[in-house]
Design an enzyme around this catalytic site. Structure first.
Site, PDB file in Angstrom:
ATOM      1  N   CYS A 145      54.513  -4.215 -23.898  1.00  0.00           N
ATOM      2  CA  CYS A 145      53.595  -3.248 -23.292  1.00  0.00           C
ATOM      3  C   CYS A 145      53.272  -3.603 -21.840  1.00  0.00           C
ATOM      4  O   CYS A 145      53.329  -2.746 -20.947  1.00  0.00           O
ATOM      5  CB  CYS A 145      52.332  -3.123 -24.127  1.00  0.00           C
ATOM      6  SG  CYS A 145      51.509  -4.685 -24.522  1.00  0.00           S
ATOM      7  N   TYR A 146      52.929  -4.860 -21.580  1.00  0.00           N
ATOM      8  CA  TYR A 146      52.674  -5.266 -20.195  1.00  0.00           C
ATOM      9  C   TYR A 146      53.917  -5.098 -19.318  1.00  0.00           C
ATOM     10  O   TYR A 146      53.826  -4.553 -18.205  1.00  0.00           O
ATOM     11  CB  TYR A 146      52.199  -6.711 -20.142  1.00  0.00           C
ATOM     12  CG  TYR A 146      50.750  -6.944 -20.498  1.00  0.00           C
ATOM     13  CD1 TYR A 146      49.722  -6.276 -19.839  1.00  0.00           C
ATOM     14  CD2 TYR A 146      50.399  -7.866 -21.479  1.00  0.00           C
ATOM     15  CE1 TYR A 146      48.390  -6.509 -20.160  1.00  0.00           C
ATOM     16  CE2 TYR A 146      49.070  -8.112 -21.809  1.00  0.00           C
ATOM     17  CZ  TYR A 146      48.068  -7.433 -21.145  1.00  0.00           C
ATOM     18  OH  TYR A 146      46.750  -7.674 -21.464  1.00  0.00           O
TER      19      TYR A 146
END
Length: 341
Positions: A145-146
């Site tokens: 996600c990051y």
């Protein structure tokens, strides 16, 4: 086209988000919703009414995962790798865990502490050359996600040679840590407080961010300093990325590069000048909001991006890659508008 789908790890937040999106996908039908610790229990996602009467089946490469066109592996590190190896070539996998993202065995073992199992085609369609690599792919490593938020914020500038030495500060909601009970994620600990974690380059997504940046510099290493922050919200990521500008680069050049890069991207919105991304605006969608600015006093580029960590940052990104692999329109079944306010 009708596609038979199984979800391994459907009891978690990421797996549950896959199920939510599949319920709105016109080509999908599935038989297996599986879990480890919650096998035999009723589906514990109250918002997923159409499957509320289902029971999680035990995870197995032989049954019930066998016999499906696509299997989503929403499992912790190392568990996906073992299951994929057991299943062999019979299963078409979309791995939402970290197992097959990193290309360097030594880096993987240093950050994850388990043997490296190789790498699969990387499922970030907006990155250079990715759509060609994903077309027809049987196995896809869904980005973290990051790294999704940061890569889409920075790779246009990095690839164009406008910046070097990246510094990233990203705020994430609690769902990024999974659904398992953890003391530091209790409401009394999280509410009313923002706190850093994995400081000093120790977060497992740091090498993935660096790898993605290096991929657009013809192999020239890119230095990344990444500090994540936990915010009192259930979902969403806001990444503030700063990088030193190369001499002679100005705001007009930067804006032009981003406009050209994202002009035809269905899920990336370069916002009008002066309008800044927010997590609320992308909640529940596969959309990425991006804004750029130049700090002339410091000779630095600042890029801010916002995503829903469970949708574009995990499950939505997985379905987007699946659509490409199956020859479906890339946007099929994926929401492009958020839920704010």
């Amino acid at each position: 086209m009708t596609v038979r789908v199984a979800v391994a790890g459907a009891s978690g937040y990421a797996g549950g988000e896959v199920v939510r999106l599949l319920l709105g996908h016109p080509a999908e039908s599935w038989v297996a919703l599986t879990a480890f610790s919650q096998a035999g229990q009723a589906v514990g996602h109250p918002h997923l009414g159409p499957v509320a009467g289902r029971v999680f089946e035990p995870i197995s490469a032989q049954a019930p995962l066998a016999g499906h066109d696509v299997v989503f592996l929403a499992l912790p590190p190392a568990q996906s790798a073992a299951l994929a190896e057991e299943a062999g070539a019979r299963v078409v996998d979309r791995n939402m865990g970290a197992d097959f993202r990193l290309r360097d065995a030594g880096v993987w073992e240093r950050f994850y502490g388990s043997p490296w199992r190789g790498c699969w085609p990387y499922g970030l369609p907006e990155s250079p050359g990715a759509r060609e690599a994903l077309a027809g792919a049987r196995r896809i490593a869904v980005p973290g996600c990051y790294p999704t938020a940061v890569t889409l914020a920075l790779f246009p500038a990095v690839g164009a040679g406008l910046v070097d030495r990246e510094v990233v500060t990203a705020v994430s909601g609690t769902s990024g840590a999974g659904r398992a009970l953890k003391p530091h994620l209790l409401g009394a600990e999280v509410m009313g407080s923002v706190s850093p974690y994995a400081v000093g380059g120790t977060h497992r997504h740091t090498p993935e961010i660096a790898q993605n940046s290096t991929a657009v510099t013809d192999g020239e290493p890119v230095s990344v300093s990444f500090t994540p922050l936990l915010a009192p919200m259930p979902r969403g990521i806001l990444a503030t990325c700063s990088a030193r500008l190369t001499p002679g680069t100005d705001a007009r050049q930067v804006r032009a590069v981003y406009e050209k890069t994202y002009a035809d991207e269905p899920f990336v919105s370069l916002l009008p000048e002066g309008v800044w991304p927010s997590t609320g605006a992308v909640l529940g969608s596969n959309q990425v909001q991006v804004q750029v600015a130049v700090d002339p006093a410091a000779d630095r580029l600042v890029v801010v991006s916002a995503i829903d960590n469970l949708t574009k940052g995990t499950a939505g990104g997985a379905l987007q890659s699946m659509n490409l692999a199956l020859g479906l329109p890339e946007t099929t079944g994926l929401p492009r508008t958020g839920l704010a306010p």
